[in-house]
Design an enzyme around this catalytic site. Structure first.
Site, PDB file in Angstrom:
ATOM      1  N   ASN A 130     -19.022  -0.304   4.592  1.00 18.13           N
ATOM      2  CA  ASN A 130     -17.649  -0.748   4.415  1.00 18.13           C
ATOM      3  C   ASN A 130     -16.935  -0.618   5.759  1.00 18.13           C
ATOM      4  O   ASN A 130     -17.325   0.185   6.612  1.00 18.13           O
ATOM      5  CB  ASN A 130     -16.944   0.034   3.307  1.00 18.13           C
ATOM      6  CG  ASN A 130     -17.169   1.540   3.404  1.00 18.13           C
ATOM      7  OD1 ASN A 130     -17.746   2.035   4.364  1.00 18.13           O
ATOM      8  ND2 ASN A 130     -16.718   2.284   2.410  1.00 18.13           N
ATOM      9  N   GLN A 176     -12.653   7.114  -6.578  1.00 19.59           N
ATOM     10  CA  GLN A 176     -13.736   6.170  -6.859  1.00 19.59           C
ATOM     11  C   GLN A 176     -14.377   6.474  -8.210  1.00 19.59           C
ATOM     12  O   GLN A 176     -14.482   7.646  -8.608  1.00 19.59           O
ATOM     13  CB  GLN A 176     -14.836   6.220  -5.785  1.00 19.59           C
ATOM     14  CG  GLN A 176     -14.618   5.290  -4.607  1.00 19.59           C
ATOM     15  CD  GLN A 176     -13.608   5.859  -3.635  1.00 19.59           C
ATOM     16  OE1 GLN A 176     -13.598   7.047  -3.380  1.00 19.59           O
ATOM     17  NE2 GLN A 176     -12.762   5.006  -3.083  1.00 19.59           N
ATOM     18  N   ASN A 215     -12.208  14.880  -3.007  1.00 15.04           N
ATOM     19  CA  ASN A 215     -12.236  13.441  -3.286  1.00 15.04           C
ATOM     20  C   ASN A 215     -12.504  13.264  -4.784  1.00 15.04           C
ATOM     21  O   ASN A 215     -13.551  13.667  -5.288  1.00 15.04           O
ATOM     22  CB  ASN A 215     -13.359  12.806  -2.475  1.00 15.04           C
ATOM     23  CG  ASN A 215     -13.254  11.303  -2.322  1.00 15.04           C
ATOM     24  OD1 ASN A 215     -14.175  10.678  -1.828  1.00 15.04           O
ATOM     25  ND2 ASN A 215     -12.146  10.689  -2.716  1.00 15.04           N
ATOM     26  N   ARG A 238      -9.398   2.332   1.913  1.00 11.96           N
ATOM     27  CA  ARG A 238      -9.223   0.963   1.432  1.00 11.96           C
ATOM     28  C   ARG A 238      -9.337   0.914  -0.081  1.00 11.96           C
ATOM     29  O   ARG A 238     -10.300   1.375  -0.664  1.00 11.96           O
ATOM     30  CB  ARG A 238     -10.310   0.068   2.061  1.00 11.96           C
ATOM     31  CG  ARG A 238     -10.272  -1.385   1.639  1.00 11.96           C
ATOM     32  CD  ARG A 238     -11.442  -2.162   2.206  1.00 11.96           C
ATOM     33  NE  ARG A 238     -12.715  -1.723   1.654  1.00 11.96           N
ATOM     34  CZ  ARG A 238     -13.852  -2.438   1.720  1.00 11.96           C
ATOM     35  NH1 ARG A 238     -13.853  -3.596   2.327  1.00 11.96           N
ATOM     36  NH2 ARG A 238     -14.963  -1.968   1.198  1.00 11.96           N
ATOM     37  N   ASN A 273     -10.908   0.951   5.992  1.00  8.43           N
ATOM     38  CA  ASN A 273     -10.574   2.357   5.856  1.00  8.43           C
ATOM     39  C   ASN A 273     -10.008   2.837   7.189  1.00  8.43           C
ATOM     40  O   ASN A 273     -10.588   2.566   8.247  1.00  8.43           O
ATOM     41  CB  ASN A 273     -11.827   3.162   5.500  1.00  8.43           C
ATOM     42  CG  ASN A 273     -12.417   2.755   4.171  1.00  8.43           C
ATOM     43  OD1 ASN A 273     -12.003   3.219   3.131  1.00  8.43           O
ATOM     44  ND2 ASN A 273     -13.402   1.854   4.205  1.00  8.43           N
ATOM     45  N   SER A 295     -17.719   8.266   3.708  1.00  8.65           N
ATOM     46  CA  SER A 295     -18.122   7.223   4.657  1.00  8.65           C
ATOM     47  C   SER A 295     -17.214   7.223   5.878  1.00  8.65           C
ATOM     48  O   SER A 295     -17.650   6.913   6.989  1.00  8.65           O
ATOM     49  CB  SER A 295     -18.128   5.848   3.974  1.00  8.65           C
ATOM     50  OG  SER A 295     -16.826   5.468   3.560  1.00  8.65           O
ATOM     51  N   CYS A 352     -13.022  11.474   2.333  1.00  7.17           N
ATOM     52  CA  CYS A 352     -13.750  10.204   2.294  1.00  7.17           C
ATOM     53  C   CYS A 352     -15.024  10.371   3.104  1.00  7.17           C
ATOM     54  O   CYS A 352     -14.967  10.535   4.330  1.00  7.17           O
ATOM     55  CB  CYS A 352     -12.898   9.067   2.860  1.00  7.17           C
ATOM     56  SG  CYS A 352     -13.747   7.464   2.901  1.00  7.17           S
ATOM     57  N   CYS A 389     -19.645   5.091  -0.966  1.00 10.82           N
ATOM     58  CA  CYS A 389     -18.828   6.286  -1.191  1.00 10.82           C
ATOM     59  C   CYS A 389     -19.735   7.493  -1.077  1.00 10.82           C
ATOM     60  O   CYS A 389     -20.432   7.849  -2.033  1.00 10.82           O
ATOM     61  CB  CYS A 389     -18.126   6.242  -2.546  1.00 10.82           C
ATOM     62  SG  CYS A 389     -17.120   7.716  -2.884  1.00 10.82           S
ATOM     63  N   GLY A 390     -19.745   8.125   0.080  1.00  9.30           N
ATOM     64  CA  GLY A 390     -20.640   9.248   0.297  1.00  9.30           C
ATOM     65  C   GLY A 390     -20.320  10.445  -0.566  1.00  9.30           C
ATOM     66  O   GLY A 390     -21.220  11.084  -1.131  1.00  9.30           O
TER      67      GLY A 390
END
Length: 302
Positions: free
Chosen positions: A163, A47, A15, A216, A197, A226, A224, A76-77
């Site tokens: 989110n 991100q 990511n 998203r 998402n 989350s 991703c 955003c984990g």
């Protein structure tokens, strides 16, 4: 105030993350800068994690999160793990508390280099996710792609991890589905007033699953965090798995894994890696940047 600030290109299971140090400043990374950085192949990201001075006592920083289209993200984990690694390297500390739009997040770096992030509690109420229609049970909502009598994807579990997420259950490798085609349609479906998402999840045992996500505001991403949390919680919620699962992220370069633990106190803890790639400086207003490389700065203008 200088035009440029320090930033690092990092990744969490692939990511793509830009961690930008905005501490000591009152301005923010602009949407225009985010779009410019995303458009340059060298700085393309999923991100931006902009680190600001804390706003609340007891926290170490406020994290402003931007998608590659310039929009705000609540959580955003994978990016949070990158922030932890950056700050741990800088300070020698191992535990941090951050404030985000989605709330307070606690995180810790372990001796093996993996990082755990407390992602908070999941939200299942239809109007809090939010959905545009009332569903008494959001573990299975009415939504499908494809023919009515033979849908390709259908009946996702919906929830929020700060989110909105929709998790579609599939019976084979998520990489075999044309998510690039379906993702935009589902992300922007009228049932999701704030978009969503979209994750494809294949349960392989009571403690393992494989996922792939259309994010998203970012599109197809290599990972991703989350969404992995949403998939793990939704799988346990629907009886498909136990509350602690290992998730293989199908689109990750090495099919890396995340551990998702939906604890008895209802909090979701995600554990996984973060990786530094390179550093530089950037103008948070315009996105103009320079890369630090072997003591030489390589200029670039998006």
């Amino acid at each position: 105030m200088s035009d440029r600030v320090e930033f690092a290109r990092m990744n969490g299971l692939g990511n793509k993350i830009l961690v930008i140090d905005m501490r000591g400043r009152t301005d923010r990374v602009t949407p225009a800068a985010a779009v410019a950085l995303a458009a340059d192949p060298a700085t393309a990201f999923d991100q931006i994690m902009a680190i600001h001075d804390p706003k609340v006592d007891g926290t170490d920083a406020y994290i402003d999160i931007l998608n590659c289209d310039g929009s705000k993200a609540q959580a955003c984990g994978n990016g949070t793990r990158c922030v932890v690694q950056a700050l741990a390297s800088e300070t020698g500390r191992k535990s941090f508390t951050f404030q985000t739009i989605a709330g307070i997040l606690n995180a810790v770096e372990h001796p093996d280099g993996t990082i755990s992030v407390d992602m908070g509690k999941p939200v299942f109420a239809w109007d809090k996710i939010p959905l545009s229609e009332e569903f008494h049970d959001t573990s299975r909502i009415e939504l499908q792609i494809g023919p009515i009598d033979a849908p390709i994807l259908h009946s996702p579990s919906a929830m929020s991890m700060g989110n909105p997420h929709a998790v579609f259950w599939v019976d084979r490798d998520p990489m075999t589905y044309d998510l690039e085609r379906f993702g935009p349609l589902l992300e922007n479906h009228p049932i999701f007033p704030e978009k969503a998402n979209i994750t494809l999840a294949h349960v392989t045992s009571k403690t393992t699953m494989v996922t792939r996500t259309w994010e998203r505001g970012a599109g197809l991403t290599l990972a991703c965090g989350s969404a992995a949390c949403a998939a793990g919680v939704s799988a346990a919620r629907t009886g498909r798995t136990e509350r602690k699962v290992t998730i293989t992220v199908a689109s990750s370069p090495n099919r890396g894994t995340l551990t998702i633990d939906w604890r008895a106190d209802d909090k979701v803890v995600m554990t996984g890696p973060a990786e530094w790639e390179w550093s530089g400086t950037v103008d948070p207003a315009t996105g103009d940047w320079q890369r630090d490389e072997s003591g030489q700065a390589e200029a670039a203008t998006p």
